[in-house]
Design a protein around this motif. Structure first.
Motif, PDB file in Angstrom:
ATOM      1  N   SER A   3       0.849  -1.196   0.000  1.00 32.71           N
ATOM      2  CA  SER A   3       0.000   0.000   0.000  1.00 32.71           C
ATOM      3  C   SER A   3       0.876   1.235   0.000  1.00 32.71           C
ATOM      4  N   SER A   4       0.454   2.246  -0.701  1.00 29.83           N
ATOM      5  CA  SER A   4       1.244   3.475  -0.834  1.00 29.83           C
ATOM      6  C   SER A   4       0.713   4.584   0.069  1.00 29.83           C
ATOM      7  N   ILE A   5       0.119   4.216   1.206  1.00 29.96           N
ATOM      8  CA  ILE A   5      -0.390   5.220   2.125  1.00 29.96           C
ATOM      9  C   ILE A   5       0.740   6.167   2.523  1.00 29.96           C
ATOM     10  N   SER A   6       1.929   5.628   2.770  1.00 31.06           N
ATOM     11  CA  SER A   6       3.040   6.507   3.125  1.00 31.06           C
ATOM     12  C   SER A   6       4.153   6.438   2.082  1.00 31.06           C
ATOM     13  N   ASP A   7       4.825   5.282   1.980  1.00 24.32           N
ATOM     14  CA  ASP A   7       5.990   5.272   1.096  1.00 24.32           C
ATOM     15  C   ASP A   7       6.317   3.922   0.455  1.00 24.32           C
ATOM     16  N   SER A  10       7.651  -0.996  -4.864  1.00 27.10           N
ATOM     17  CA  SER A  10       8.215  -2.313  -5.158  1.00 27.10           C
ATOM     18  C   SER A  10       9.660  -2.161  -5.611  1.00 27.10           C
ATOM     19  N   ALA A  11      10.333  -3.283  -5.813  1.00 26.99           N
ATOM     20  CA  ALA A  11      11.727  -3.255  -6.258  1.00 26.99           C
ATOM     21  C   ALA A  11      11.874  -2.547  -7.601  1.00 26.99           C
ATOM     22  N   SER A  12      10.819  -2.583  -8.416  1.00 29.22           N
ATOM     23  CA  SER A  12      10.882  -1.920  -9.726  1.00 29.22           C
ATOM     24  C   SER A  12      10.501  -0.438  -9.637  1.00 29.22           C
ATOM     25  N   GLY A  13      10.131   0.022  -8.419  1.00 25.39           N
ATOM     26  CA  GLY A  13       9.785   1.430  -8.231  1.00 25.39           C
ATOM     27  C   GLY A  13       8.304   1.740  -8.343  1.00 25.39           C
ATOM     28  N   GLU A  14       7.484   0.718  -8.651  1.00 25.24           N
ATOM     29  CA  GLU A  14       6.042   0.940  -8.783  1.00 25.24           C
ATOM     30  C   GLU A  14       5.414   1.126  -7.398  1.00 25.24           C
TER      31      GLU A  14
END
Length: 57
Positions: A3-7, A10-14
């Motif tokens: 989840s991108s709630i904060s930061d 993934s390893a690919s930057g997504e």
């Protein structure tokens, strides 16, 4: 997916995509989308948990 709630990234930057499925996160005091009961928040060790007391036990 994370989840991108904060930061989260993934390893690919997504950025994560799980946050699109949250039904009660950060909705304390609002109605549960499933049953209409008021969503509650529990804080433990500085971490918040949001839940519906009728749907989740």
């Amino acid at each position: 997916g994370g989840s991108s709630i904060s930061d989260f990234a993934s390893a690919s930057g997504e950025l994560g995509y799980f946050q699109h499925r949250f039904a009660v996160y950060d909705r304390e005091g609002q109605s549960c989308p499933a049953c209409g009961t008021t969503i509650k928040r529990l804080v433990q060790s500085g971490r918040s948990t949001f839940y519906c007391p009728a749907c989740q036990r």
